[in-house]
Design a protein around this motif. Structure first.
Motif, mmCIF file in Angstrom:
data_model
loop_
_atom_site.group_PDB
_atom_site.id
_atom_site.type_symbol
_atom_site.label_atom_id
_atom_site.label_comp_id
_atom_site.label_asym_id
_atom_site.label_seq_id
_atom_site.Cartn_x
_atom_site.Cartn_y
_atom_site.Cartn_z
ATOM 1 N N SER A 141 1.039 4.037 -3.107
ATOM 2 C CA SER A 141 0.686 5.424 -2.770
ATOM 3 C C SER A 141 1.872 6.358 -2.981
ATOM 4 O O SER A 141 1.704 7.480 -3.479
ATOM 5 N N THR A 142 3.070 5.883 -2.648
ATOM 6 C CA THR A 142 4.266 6.706 -2.868
ATOM 7 C C THR A 142 4.486 6.960 -4.355
ATOM 8 O O THR A 142 4.786 8.086 -4.771
ATOM 9 N N VAL A 143 4.336 5.915 -5.164
ATOM 10 C CA VAL A 143 4.514 6.048 -6.610
ATOM 11 C C VAL A 143 3.473 6.994 -7.196
ATOM 12 O O VAL A 143 3.796 7.897 -7.980
ATOM 13 N N SER A 144 2.212 6.817 -6.814
ATOM 14 C CA SER A 144 1.136 7.667 -7.333
ATOM 15 C C SER A 144 1.355 9.130 -6.967
ATOM 16 O O SER A 144 1.231 10.026 -7.818
ATOM 17 N N ASP A 145 1.701 9.370 -5.720
ATOM 18 C CA ASP A 145 1.950 10.755 -5.277
ATOM 19 C C ASP A 145 3.158 11.351 -5.997
ATOM 20 O O ASP A 145 3.140 12.524 -6.393
ATOM 21 N N GLY A 146 4.189 10.545 -6.168
ATOM 22 C CA GLY A 146 5.403 11.024 -6.839
ATOM 23 C C GLY A 146 5.153 11.384 -8.291
ATOM 24 O O GLY A 146 5.637 12.417 -8.778
ATOM 25 N N PHE A 147 4.383 10.550 -8.991
ATOM 26 C CA PHE A 147 4.087 10.822 -10.400
ATOM 27 C C PHE A 147 3.203 12.057 -10.538
ATOM 28 O O PHE A 147 3.401 12.883 -11.438
ATOM 29 N N ASP A 207 0.837 -1.202 0.000
ATOM 30 C CA ASP A 207 0.000 0.000 0.000
ATOM 31 C C ASP A 207 0.873 1.255 0.000
ATOM 32 O O ASP A 207 0.600 2.215 -0.741
ATOM 33 N N HIS A 208 1.939 1.208 0.796
ATOM 34 C CA HIS A 208 2.872 2.332 0.835
ATOM 35 C C HIS A 208 3.578 2.496 -0.508
ATOM 36 O O HIS A 208 3.786 3.626 -0.979
ATOM 37 N N VAL A 209 3.936 1.363 -1.130
ATOM 38 C CA VAL A 209 4.627 1.409 -2.429
ATOM 39 C C VAL A 209 3.773 2.127 -3.465
ATOM 40 O O VAL A 209 4.215 3.085 -4.120
ATOM 41 N N ILE A 243 11.205 3.006 -6.360
ATOM 42 C CA ILE A 243 10.792 4.387 -6.098
ATOM 43 C C ILE A 243 10.428 4.558 -4.626
ATOM 44 O O ILE A 243 10.871 5.499 -3.952
ATOM 45 N N ALA A 244 9.606 3.645 -4.122
ATOM 46 C CA ALA A 244 9.164 3.740 -2.727
ATOM 47 C C ALA A 244 10.320 3.575 -1.749
ATOM 48 O O ALA A 244 10.283 4.125 -0.647
#
Length: 547
Positions: A227-233, A223-225, A319-320
């Motif tokens: 969400s981190t990717v989505s927010d970063g993009f 879930d963290h992976v 990325i995460a």
């Protein structure tokens, strides 16, 4: 050169590389034939591999080191269509279930070693067989070079052969690895990569499964992976909105938007159609002992697609995990170095490098077989003996390997990647002559030749005209379809032009009664299996050699 190298990781890496080297040379005595002096033995391993061996060999042949570097790298870089490799490797297996058993049967009945051999026998056309062979060699060479690129990436992350410093010491590890590869391939032929594939695939499976279960747990879970990717993009697209609008930067996304749906689908379909047109894929298939082995492998090989899907997600995991690299291809090796203990990082690095040696060996053998059968014997020495053919292929396989090595060391990596892009465009243009020819002789040989020429020329021209934020030419595999805003895979567009020309000219040439040549195959040849008259499960060159 090795000041920054972790001693434990390096030691494990060297140990596994030495194990593989010993296996490679020992393979000459595995399933030993009376003589290796024929292409049936040296180039096809005696045509006797069963389901278990073939599964590792074909899997090791298709899922290369560059695959394991490049697929997660596309997701790390934020490519909206980067996940296309997973559906394409799923789509391909029903296709090969249909046509590869027919190619196996006719090839075993007539002693064909290459797809160009089949084209020559089916259409009675040396020019058509020649262009199929040349296309295969041309498309395979950059593929071998990309295995070297994958090895370079791992060595750089390990600190061996890192950029900068003395050029000789920087490239020495890569040179040593390919000298060893060349030596045991020359000695053992296809048996070497077949045996090494056991080690390679076992290591790859272990490393990827450990990575997808262990690393996400260390950094907060999946879930963290995501969400981190989505927010970063989202943040990247917002901060670079002007550059994206001007075409100076590409937007990042986890899923392709509607405008890229056809790009995603055509990449998957075109790549699936092209995969088993590559000579090394056909070589792996023709080395099997029966049609049933091919069918069983078509059913079992999707296990690699599952592995590839997990592997692709490691781009998001990197990325995460906060991996920072300028070259996205270094993302997964860097992730392994940062998250694994040194000894297991050494295992992971060895798995990727060994994953380059197996396909590079098969590719060089396949290219050498094309040269020997469809250029050397067809045009230079038409009465070559089986021993002369084997000797010729051994030498050419060395030339191919070292040509790829010089290519990578002397030219930029982007040049090799550009040529591999073209390789996919080119190799798909051989599909009408090979696959359609397995089902019907209706297509005219000169129409197929003209279609091939149109597809090659137009596909190359389209690829040349593609720009990217970093390149003026060969900037990607997609082109905007004429008259629309839809992007599609260049190889598929060129293939459709190829097919259209071939069909139209077949009608014309048949109308004017242009000579069609003599078909040397018969309908029953396409259903022959091991044990049938003229077909044996495993050939013994001491007793049976094809003319």
């Amino acid at each position: 050169m090795i000041d920054d190298v972790d001693g434990v990781a390096f030691g494990v890496f060297v140990f596994l590389f030495l194990v593989v080297t010993v296996i490679g040379f020992a393979a000459a005595r595995w399933r030993r034939a009376q003589s290796m002096a024929s292409l049936d033995e040296w180039g096809l391993g005696g045509r006797g591999f069963g389901t278990f061996i073939a599964w590792f060999l074909i899997g090791g042949d298709i899922y290369t080191a560059y695959t394991f570097i490049a697929v997660p790298a596309t997701l790390y870089a934020g490519s909206a269509v980067g996940f296309f490799a997973v559906p394409y490797t799923i789509v391909v297996y029903p296709l090969i279930f249909l046509f590869l058993p027919r190619l196996w049967s006719v090839s075993h009945r007539h002693g064909y070693v290459t797809p160009a051999d089949f084209v020559q026998g089916r259409y009675d056309s040396r020019p058509l067989a020649l262009v199929v062979a040349l296309t295969g060699i041309l498309a395979t060479m950059p593929y071998i070079a990309l295995q070297l690129v994958g090895m370079q990436v791992v060595l750089e992350v390990m600190g061996i052969g890192a950029s900068g410093g003395n050029w000789f010491m920087k490239d020495l590890p890569l040179f040593i690895a390919f000298v060893v590869l060349a030596a045991y391939t020359y000695s053992s032929g296809l048996r070497a990569p077949a045996l090494i594939a056991f080690v390679k695939d076992t290591l790859i499976y272990v490393v990827i499964l450990v990575a997808v279960f262990y690393i996400p747990g260390q950094i907060g879970g999946w879930d963290h992976v995501f969400s981190t990717v989505s927010d970063g993009f989202t943040s990247f697209n917002s901060e670079n909105a002007d550059a994206i609008a001007a075409g100076d930067a590409a937007p990042k996304a986890t899923m392709p938007p509607e405008a890229l749906h056809w790009a995603y689908a055509s990449l998957a379909l075109g790549s699936a159609l092209a995969l088993f047109m590559y000579p090394h894929s056909v070589t792996g298939v023709l080395s099997t002992r029966s049609r049933s082995v091919i069918r069983r492998n078509a059913a079992l090989l999707p296990a690699y697609s599952f592995l590839l899907g997990l592997l692709a997600l490691l781009g998001f995991v990197a990325i995460a995990a906060g991996v920072k690299v300028e070259n996205p291809q270094q993302s997964v090796p860097q992730l392994f170095e940062e998250q694994f203990s040194p000894w297991f990082a050494g295992v992971a690095f060895a798995a990727i490098v060994i994953g380059a040696l197996v396909p590079a060996a098969i590719m060089s053998i396949a290219a050498a077989n094309l040269w020997t059968r469809n250029i050397y014997r067809a045009f230079i020495n038409r009465h070559a003996t089986p021993a002369q053919e084997a000797a010729q292929s051994k030498v050419v396989s060395l030339v191919v390997k070292f040509g790829a090595l010089v290519f990578v060391l002397a030219l930029s990596k982007s040049f090799a990647i550009n040529l591999q892009l073209l390789g996919g465009v080119w190799i798909l243009q051989t599909l009408p002559a090979i696959v359609i020819g397995l089902y019907t002789r209706w297509m005219h040989r000169w129409a197929l030749f003209a279609g091939w020429a149109v597809g090659m020329a137009w596909g190359t021209w389209l690829a040349y005209g593609v720009e990217s934020p970093t390149q003026d030419h060969f900037g990607g595999p997609l082109v905007t379809f004429p008259g629309t805003d839809t992007q599609v895979y260049i190889a598929l567009v060129a293939f459709l032009a190829n097919l259209l020309v071939a069909i139209v000219l077949t009608v014309v040439f048949r109308a004017i009664r242009l000579a069609e040549g003599v078909d040397r195959t018969r309908a029953q040849d396409y259903y022959a299996d091991a044990g049938d008259p003229g077909v044996e499960g495993e050939l013994d060159p001491g007793e049976r050699v094809h003319a």
